[in-house]
Scaffold this motif. Structure first.
Motif, PDB file in Angstrom:
ATOM      1  N   THR A   1       0.837  -1.203   0.000  1.00 30.02           N
ATOM      2  CA  THR A   1       0.000   0.000   0.000  1.00 30.02           C
ATOM      3  C   THR A   1       0.867   1.247   0.000  1.00 30.02           C
ATOM      4  O   THR A   1       0.637   2.165  -0.784  1.00 30.02           O
ATOM      5  CB  THR A   1      -0.891   0.035   1.250  1.00 30.02           C
TER       6      THR A   1
ATOM      7  N   ASN B   1      -6.135   2.791  -7.687  1.00 25.82           N
ATOM      8  CA  ASN B   1      -4.761   3.127  -8.030  1.00 25.82           C
ATOM      9  C   ASN B   1      -3.915   1.895  -8.332  1.00 25.82           C
ATOM     10  O   ASN B   1      -2.716   1.895  -8.132  1.00 25.82           O
ATOM     11  CB  ASN B   1      -4.131   3.929  -6.898  1.00 25.82           C
ATOM     12  N   SER B   2      -4.566   0.852  -8.788  1.00 29.28           N
ATOM     13  CA  SER B   2      -3.823  -0.347  -9.183  1.00 29.28           C
ATOM     14  C   SER B   2      -3.923  -0.487 -10.700  1.00 29.28           C
ATOM     15  O   SER B   2      -4.552   0.328 -11.382  1.00 29.28           O
ATOM     16  CB  SER B   2      -4.412  -1.570  -8.501  1.00 29.28           C
ATOM     17  N   ARG B   3      -3.329  -1.548 -11.202  1.00 29.82           N
ATOM     18  CA  ARG B   3      -3.421  -1.849 -12.627  1.00 29.82           C
ATOM     19  C   ARG B   3      -4.892  -1.968 -13.054  1.00 29.82           C
ATOM     20  O   ARG B   3      -5.312  -1.420 -14.070  1.00 29.82           O
ATOM     21  CB  ARG B   3      -2.695  -3.172 -12.863  1.00 29.82           C
TER      22      ARG B   3
ATOM     23  N   ARG C   1       2.638   1.938  -3.225  1.00 26.04           N
ATOM     24  CA  ARG C   1       1.690   2.401  -4.227  1.00 26.04           C
ATOM     25  C   ARG C   1       1.391   3.879  -4.012  1.00 26.04           C
ATOM     26  O   ARG C   1       1.318   4.661  -4.946  1.00 26.04           O
ATOM     27  CB  ARG C   1       0.416   1.574  -4.111  1.00 26.04           C
TER      28      ARG C   1
ATOM     29  N   ASN D   1      -7.161   1.581  -3.094  1.00 23.16           N
ATOM     30  CA  ASN D   1      -6.155   0.649  -3.581  1.00 23.16           C
ATOM     31  C   ASN D   1      -6.517   0.092  -4.943  1.00 23.16           C
ATOM     32  O   ASN D   1      -5.669  -0.053  -5.812  1.00 23.16           O
ATOM     33  CB  ASN D   1      -5.986  -0.503  -2.583  1.00 23.16           C
TER      34      ASN D   1
END
Lengths: 373, 353
Positions: free
Chosen positions: B2, B214-216, B5, B211
């Motif tokens: 986290t 803001n991930s793939r 990221r 999360n």
């Protein structure tokens, strides 16, 4: 001139101050807007008439405040909390069943005594020692209807049409179906409807007709009932009709042809055409203020305030006491006292909060309610 | 994970996320202190848990509407699946788990699982559609869930669980309890939902959503939202990503539903109708699509507002509507936006960056 106004203002202020210091605060929630508003408004208006009458007599003084719950449990709890902030000492619960179940749980937790005018489901009072009802509990209406139909020999073969997404309708239907056999009734047809498909009843009525039902039992409120009556007449089906207290109000419904309701029987605790002094006086006052005939909800609201008046007087309660200290006194009074009101004589309450009074059979003749017995 | 990221994020984005967490934590702390010092009215205290539930609903719907860009009009349906399964689970576990907060947590997890299953099943046909068609079909599914729950009976006795549809044919043994009673819903619920539980659920929802976004996968959601054809042409599995967002959103709504239901002693399926779905959509639109902090604030404001307007009695809902219209017009007005922007100290720096 200005002096006069000043004197008037002082008097008004003084009166307001004395009223503020020496009156019991009754708080209540009910649907004042939305689809069920007709019930909430009626209960509120009925209760207000009682409050005004009692205050005019001079003795015990009341202050009544109704908050809107739009017939929703979440809003009812919000409204209840707003009333608590206002300083409610005794509560009139909520007008309709589900919201009242939610507020009753709060009443129980906060130890604020409640007497609901018309929330009739059994869950309202279940397991709560300080929540009482002015109206019959739903299951009682089902049993009482079956008993009435059976004992008076109105019919043997019965059809039931009920609303399967409505607590009230379901509660009455369940006990009616359970007890019908005991009173020699045979339920030949059971059909349902729900919110959204409550305009066409041809399927239900055809089923009842084909199975040879002599009487159709309608445990529901009056709007769908009015459509059922109209559609039955259009298809030439003329059984006996039997309703419960939700049917009360059908005659005052806008645009309803009263001749359709001719001969409809219903069990209801209140009859606006009764000739006793109190009913006549109440109906006249209600008509004067609001231009319509009061229904059973108005009478229930009226009776609640008078029941509080009697209980608080007998308990020698003082307006300065808080809700928590009034609560045990009210429980003691309500479980022992006998009350006479518009919705019944010799009204008594059991310790679980349910009321006992005799239901009255009514029949509609020439566009008016007439006693059946 | 986290942390890295968040560190890799653009400063603007990171600031926005930290600001959201900070606002929620500060608001929680203030409410807790005010509540314990009796400074908060009963009216406000009573609304704390439902506000938390509505905030989670708004955040979860924002994932579908704001981030994925699909209009869902049946979000209250998932809330009701969660409410009913969660409360039923809590009642069943009443004797086995006596510690109320643990029972609440387990009930919310079960509610999230059931709502996720419902979301997955509904997602299979629904996510083949797009735009208006998708909106209408989600609306229909919301109504179907309501009808099913209105005709569902679940009882428990010494012989185990029994259920039936349409009419109650569970035939419970003596001492059994009919938990879900069709149109009568569930009665006699133990009120175990608490404000701290609501706060924790909101924080977990925010962490999951931030999360994910803001991930793939989150970048894939936004690519699909911005240009479906381009996203497809670079090899993104559109159905998979849509399903992921939809199921996650349903699961969070389910947990919120369980929290909401366990704040009242009774719950009926009719509560979670089309109007409730629209109410939650209003939170999202008013707060800004894709803006989590905005939807949280809108959820709180629009829940408190009708209660604060009680003094206007019957004009209450009229005023509510007027305020809503004015707010919508004002927030979409370029001049007012610019004026507000000038008041925001961060904004100028952002522009400079």
């Amino acid at each position: 001139m200005s002096k006069k106004i000043f004197v008037c203002a002082v008097m008004v202020l003084a009166m307001a101050a004395s009223a503020f210091g020496a009156s019991f605060k009754i708080g209540a929630t009910g649907p004042l807007t939305g689809g069920a508003a007709i019930y909430g408004m009626a209960a509120m208006r009925g209760a207000q008439i009682a409050v005004d009458e009692i205050n005019a007599m001079g003795g015990i003084q009341f202050e009544l405040r109704y908050e809107d719950d739009t017939h929703d449990a979440e809003k009812a709890v919000n409204a209840y909390n707003a009333l608590k902030d206002w300083g409610m000492q005794v509560s009139m619960g909520s007008v309709t069943s589900k919201p009242c179940e939610a507020t009753a749980a709060e009443n129980f937790a906060d130890r604020i005594f409640a007497l609901t005018p018309s929330a009739s489901s059994a869950a309202v009072t279940e397991g709560k020692d300080n929540v009482f009802q002015m109206c019959f509990v739903d299951p009682n209406q089902g049993t009482a209807s079956a008993q009435y139909i059976g004992e008076k020999g109105l019919a043997k073969k019965v059809a039931v049409i009920w609303k399967n997404d409505d607590v009230y309708s379901k509660g009455v239907y369940d006990t009616f179906a359970e007890n019908a056999g005991k009173f020699g009734l045979e339920i030949v047809s059971t059909t349902t409807f729900a919110d959204g498909n409550d305009t066409d009843f041809s399927v239900q009525l055809t089923d009842a007709q084909n199975k040879g039902a002599e009487l159709v039992f309608l445990p529901m409120y009056y709007q769908p009932a009015s459509l059922i009556l109209a559609q039955a007449q259009a298809m030439g089906y003329a059984p006996k009709w039997f309703g419960i207290d939700g049917m009360d109000g059908i005659l005052t419904m806008e645009g309803f042809d009263k001749s359709l309701a001719e001969g409809v029987m219903l069990l209801t605790p209140f009859n606006a055409d009764a000739k006793d002094d109190r009913t006549v006086k109440f109906v006249a006052e209600y008509q004067k203020r609001h231009g319509e005939v009061p229904n059973q909800f108005a009478a229930d609201g009226y009776d609640c305030v008078y029941a509080y008046c009697q209980a608080l007087t007998q308990a020698k309660a003082d307006p300065s006491e808080d809700a928590e200290s009034l609560c045990p006194k009210m429980i003691e009074q309500f479980t022992t006292m006998v009350f006479n009101g518009l919705t019944g004589e010799n009204v008594r309450w059991s310790a679980n909060g349910e009321v006992t009074k005799d239901p009255k059979g009514m029949v509609i003749r020439n566009g008016a309610y007439v006693g059946l017995d | 994970m986290t942390m890295r990221r968040l560190i890799n994020l653009k400063r603007v984005e990171a600031r926005r996320i930290y600001l959201t967490y900070a606002v929620v934590i500060v608001a929680y702390a203030v409410c807790q202190v005010m509540s314990s010092t009796k400074f908060l009215s009963s009216s406000m205290r009573g609304m704390l848990v439902p506000i938390c539930a509505y905030m989670v609903m708004a955040v979860s719907l924002n994932l579908v509407v704001g981030v994925l860009g699909e209009l869902s009009l049946g979000h209250a349906g998932f809330m009701s699946v969660g409410a009913f399964s969660g409360v039923a689970a809590a009642i069943i576990m009443q004797k086995t788990i006596t510690y109320a907060p643990l029972r609440l947590a387990v009930a919310m997890i079960i509610a999230a699982i059931f709502a996720a299953i419902a979301g997955f099943l509904i997602g299979i046909p629904v996510l083949r559609l797009k735009g208006d068609y998708l909106a209408i079909v989600t609306l229909a599914f919301g109504e179907i869930i309501k009808s099913v729950l209105n005709n569902f009976y679940l009882g428990m006795d010494s012989g185990g669980l029994h259920f039936s549809m349409l009419t109650d044919t569970t035939r419970l043994l003596k001492g059994g309890r009919l938990i879900i009673r069709g149109p009568m819903g569930i009665s006699g619920i133990q009120k175990i939902a608490t404000f701290p539980a609501g706060f924790i659920l909101l924080m977990i929802s925010l962490m999951i959503v931030f999360n994910l976004v803001n991930s793939r996968s989150g970048r894939a959601f936004m690519a699909i939202r911005d240009d479906r054809i381009a996203a497809e042409s670079i090899g993104l599995d559109i159905t998979k990503y849509k399903m992921m967002a939809f199921v996650m959103s349903a699961a969070l709504a389910g947990a919120a539903g369980a929290l909401f239901a366990m704040n009242y002693s009774t719950i009926v399926a009719n509560k979670f109708d089309f109007n409730t779905s629209i109410l939650i959509l209003v939170f999202v639109v008013l707060g800004g699509q894709g803006n989590m902090l905005g939807s949280i604030i809108a959820a709180a404001a629009l829940t408190i507002l009708p209660e604060k307007l009680r003094q206007f009695s019957e004009y209450r809902m009229l005023l509510y509507a007027v305020i809503l219209i004015v707010t919508m017009l004002a927030t979409n007005n370029a001049e007012i936006k610019e004026f507000l922007g000038r008041l925001n100290p961060f904004r100028r720096k952002e522009e400079a960056e």
